[in-house]
Write a protein that holds these residues in place. Structure first.
Motif, PDB file in Angstrom:
ATOM      1  N   LEU A  69      -6.101   1.987  24.963  1.00 43.59           N
ATOM      2  CA  LEU A  69      -5.189   3.284  25.529  1.00 43.59           C
ATOM      3  C   LEU A  69      -5.944   4.430  26.032  1.00 43.59           C
ATOM      4  O   LEU A  69      -6.777   4.891  25.188  1.00 43.59           O
ATOM      5  CB  LEU A  69      -4.193   3.747  24.399  1.00 43.59           C
ATOM      6  CG  LEU A  69      -3.050   4.458  25.062  1.00 43.59           C
ATOM      7  CD1 LEU A  69      -2.176   3.916  26.187  1.00 43.59           C
ATOM      8  CD2 LEU A  69      -2.341   5.001  23.908  1.00 43.59           C
ATOM      9  N   HIS A 126      -4.401   7.151  27.912  1.00 45.07           N
ATOM     10  CA  HIS A 126      -3.656   8.099  27.761  1.00 45.07           C
ATOM     11  C   HIS A 126      -2.131   8.058  27.936  1.00 45.07           C
ATOM     12  O   HIS A 126      -1.754   6.848  28.237  1.00 45.07           O
ATOM     13  CB  HIS A 126      -3.738   9.454  28.683  1.00 45.07           C
ATOM     14  CG  HIS A 126      -3.568   9.211  30.458  1.00 45.07           C
ATOM     15  ND1 HIS A 126      -4.261   8.638  31.068  1.00 45.07           N
ATOM     16  CD2 HIS A 126      -2.341   9.363  30.951  1.00 45.07           C
ATOM     17  CE1 HIS A 126      -3.975   8.283  32.468  1.00 45.07           C
ATOM     18  NE2 HIS A 126      -2.629   8.668  32.352  1.00 45.07           N
ATOM     19  N   VAL A 127      -1.446   9.044  27.451  1.00 43.60           N
ATOM     20  CA  VAL A 127       0.139   9.086  27.612  1.00 43.60           C
ATOM     21  C   VAL A 127       0.395  10.370  28.272  1.00 43.60           C
ATOM     22  O   VAL A 127      -0.242  11.270  28.193  1.00 43.60           O
ATOM     23  CB  VAL A 127       0.780   9.169  26.135  1.00 43.60           C
ATOM     24  CG1 VAL A 127       2.332   9.217  26.291  1.00 43.60           C
ATOM     25  CG2 VAL A 127       0.554   7.663  25.450  1.00 43.60           C
ATOM     26  N   LEU A 129       3.342  13.062  30.102  1.00 42.40           N
ATOM     27  CA  LEU A 129       4.630  13.684  29.798  1.00 42.40           C
ATOM     28  C   LEU A 129       4.861  14.733  30.807  1.00 42.40           C
ATOM     29  O   LEU A 129       3.840  15.445  31.306  1.00 42.40           O
ATOM     30  CB  LEU A 129       4.822  14.500  28.299  1.00 42.40           C
ATOM     31  CG  LEU A 129       4.521  13.483  27.113  1.00 42.40           C
ATOM     32  CD1 LEU A 129       4.589  14.602  25.918  1.00 42.40           C
ATOM     33  CD2 LEU A 129       5.795  12.428  27.100  1.00 42.40           C
ATOM     34  N   ARG A 162      -8.757  10.085  23.244  1.00 39.82           N
ATOM     35  CA  ARG A 162      -7.594   9.418  24.127  1.00 39.82           C
ATOM     36  C   ARG A 162      -6.969  10.740  24.532  1.00 39.82           C
ATOM     37  O   ARG A 162      -6.914  11.895  23.520  1.00 39.82           O
ATOM     38  CB  ARG A 162      -6.782   8.588  22.940  1.00 39.82           C
ATOM     39  CG  ARG A 162      -7.282   7.600  22.234  1.00 39.82           C
ATOM     40  CD  ARG A 162      -7.928   6.529  23.529  1.00 39.82           C
ATOM     41  NE  ARG A 162      -8.162   5.205  22.756  1.00 39.82           N
ATOM     42  CZ  ARG A 162      -9.452   4.731  23.145  1.00 39.82           C
ATOM     43  NH1 ARG A 162     -10.400   5.104  23.906  1.00 39.82           N
ATOM     44  NH2 ARG A 162      -9.725   3.530  22.349  1.00 39.82           N
ATOM     45  N   ALA A 175      14.978   6.971  27.893  1.00 41.47           N
ATOM     46  CA  ALA A 175      13.433   6.777  28.142  1.00 41.47           C
ATOM     47  C   ALA A 175      12.629   5.383  28.009  1.00 41.47           C
ATOM     48  O   ALA A 175      13.450   4.616  27.065  1.00 41.47           O
ATOM     49  CB  ALA A 175      12.600   7.664  27.379  1.00 41.47           C
ATOM     50  N   ALA A 176      12.084   4.995  28.603  1.00 37.27           N
ATOM     51  CA  ALA A 176      11.199   3.622  28.493  1.00 37.27           C
ATOM     52  C   ALA A 176      10.248   3.983  27.313  1.00 37.27           C
ATOM     53  O   ALA A 176      10.149   2.762  26.667  1.00 37.27           O
ATOM     54  CB  ALA A 176      10.640   3.089  29.895  1.00 37.27           C
ATOM     55  N   LEU A 177       9.431   5.007  27.477  1.00 36.97           N
ATOM     56  CA  LEU A 177       8.682   5.082  26.244  1.00 36.97           C
ATOM     57  C   LEU A 177       9.521   5.583  25.130  1.00 36.97           C
ATOM     58  O   LEU A 177      10.128   6.736  25.374  1.00 36.97           O
ATOM     59  CB  LEU A 177       7.805   6.129  26.768  1.00 36.97           C
ATOM     60  CG  LEU A 177       6.635   6.700  25.590  1.00 36.97           C
ATOM     61  CD1 LEU A 177       5.822   5.406  25.249  1.00 36.97           C
ATOM     62  CD2 LEU A 177       5.940   7.907  26.082  1.00 36.97           C
ATOM     63  N   VAL A 178       9.570   5.069  24.128  1.00 33.25           N
ATOM     64  CA  VAL A 178      10.474   5.328  23.025  1.00 33.25           C
ATOM     65  C   VAL A 178      10.057   6.482  21.997  1.00 33.25           C
ATOM     66  O   VAL A 178      10.523   7.067  21.711  1.00 33.25           O
ATOM     67  CB  VAL A 178      10.658   4.042  21.994  1.00 33.25           C
ATOM     68  CG1 VAL A 178      11.500   4.468  20.838  1.00 33.25           C
ATOM     69  CG2 VAL A 178      11.324   2.794  22.758  1.00 33.25           C
ATOM     70  N   HIS A 179       8.700   6.249  21.858  1.00 36.92           N
ATOM     71  CA  HIS A 179       7.921   7.333  21.012  1.00 36.92           C
ATOM     72  C   HIS A 179       6.586   7.054  21.294  1.00 36.92           C
ATOM     73  O   HIS A 179       6.000   6.040  21.575  1.00 36.92           O
ATOM     74  CB  HIS A 179       8.443   7.707  19.669  1.00 36.92           C
ATOM     75  CG  HIS A 179       8.069   6.267  18.930  1.00 36.92           C
ATOM     76  ND1 HIS A 179       8.863   5.498  18.522  1.00 36.92           N
ATOM     77  CD2 HIS A 179       6.906   5.994  18.242  1.00 36.92           C
ATOM     78  CE1 HIS A 179       8.318   4.597  17.689  1.00 36.92           C
ATOM     79  NE2 HIS A 179       7.290   5.069  17.511  1.00 36.92           N
ATOM     80  N   PHE A 180       5.770   8.383  20.973  1.00 38.66           N
ATOM     81  CA  PHE A 180       4.211   8.031  20.511  1.00 38.66           C
ATOM     82  C   PHE A 180       3.918   8.493  19.247  1.00 38.66           C
ATOM     83  O   PHE A 180       4.645   9.297  18.739  1.00 38.66           O
ATOM     84  CB  PHE A 180       3.341   8.576  21.665  1.00 38.66           C
ATOM     85  CG  PHE A 180       3.443   9.991  21.801  1.00 38.66           C
ATOM     86  CD1 PHE A 180       2.362  10.737  20.976  1.00 38.66           C
ATOM     87  CD2 PHE A 180       4.131  10.762  22.365  1.00 38.66           C
ATOM     88  CE1 PHE A 180       2.205  12.059  21.148  1.00 38.66           C
ATOM     89  CE2 PHE A 180       4.277  12.064  22.584  1.00 38.66           C
ATOM     90  CZ  PHE A 180       3.147  12.762  21.861  1.00 38.66           C
ATOM     91  N   GLU A 236      10.464  14.961  23.886  1.00 34.41           N
ATOM     92  CA  GLU A 236       9.717  13.850  23.533  1.00 34.41           C
ATOM     93  C   GLU A 236       9.494  13.566  22.106  1.00 34.41           C
ATOM     94  O   GLU A 236       9.852  14.154  21.434  1.00 34.41           O
ATOM     95  CB  GLU A 236       8.158  13.806  23.872  1.00 34.41           C
ATOM     96  CG  GLU A 236       7.222  14.762  23.343  1.00 34.41           C
ATOM     97  CD  GLU A 236       7.397  16.155  23.692  1.00 34.41           C
ATOM     98  OE1 GLU A 236       6.480  17.055  23.710  1.00 34.41           O
ATOM     99  OE2 GLU A 236       8.183  16.608  24.418  1.00 34.41           O
TER     100      GLU A 236
END
Length: 159
Positions: free
Chosen positions: A10, A12-13, A15, A58, A92-97, A146
């Motif tokens: 991975l 990056h994420v 926002l 990351r 959101a498609a991204l549930v959490h990080f 987020e």
């Protein structure tokens, strides 16, 4: 002879931030991320963007509210009606990080002290399945809705 996978993990994420400067302060001052750089690419719809190192090279990529990043809605992020944290989290498609830590309690408290809202106080969770384990996790809503998890988990031994 095997072929090496091109996947290097991975990177990056990303926002979108309602207030980019406040979001940078939250992640750097409360959670210890390191500022890497700020950039723009107007031809790609990016007005302001910041890279923050999460501690292991990351990155967390933060776009300002006026930007339309790849994969993001072209709806301005800062115009009413604004969705609630819960609405954003459910849609959101991204549930959490998740941020790995030996001390979820401290990061959870630091996040709350910096303005995050609690979703779930740190607690121990026992899992079942192919690798039963004991997790210690807590969750907050970050400055843009987020969901951030703080997790302490065992690491499988490498063979």
């Amino acid at each position: 002879m095997g072929t090496a996978t091109p996947n290097q993990g991975l990177d990056h994420v990303a926002l979108r931030a309602y207030d980019l400067d406040a979001t940078v302060r939250f992640y750097t001052e409360a959670l210890g991320f390191r500022f890497v750089c700020e950039w723009s690419a107007p031809q790609a719809g990016v007005h302001r963007c910041v890279f923050l190192d999460t501690g292991d090279d990351r990155l967390l990529e933060l776009f300002d509210a006026a930007s339309t990043p790849p994969g993001g809605s072209d709806r301005p992020f800062d115009t009413p009606p604004l969705p609630t944290d819960e609405d954003r989290a459910r849609a959101a498609a991204l549930v959490h990080f998740a941020l790995r830590t030996d001390d979820p309690d401290t990061l959870y408290r630091r996040a709350l002290d910096a303005g995050a809202r609690s979703l779930m106080a740190p607690t121990e969770i026992e899992t079942t399945g192919t690798m039963p384990m004991t997790l210690y996790v807590g969750f907050v809503y970050g400055p843009n809705g987020e969901v951030i998890e703080f997790i302490r988990r065992p690491h499988p031994k490498q063979g």
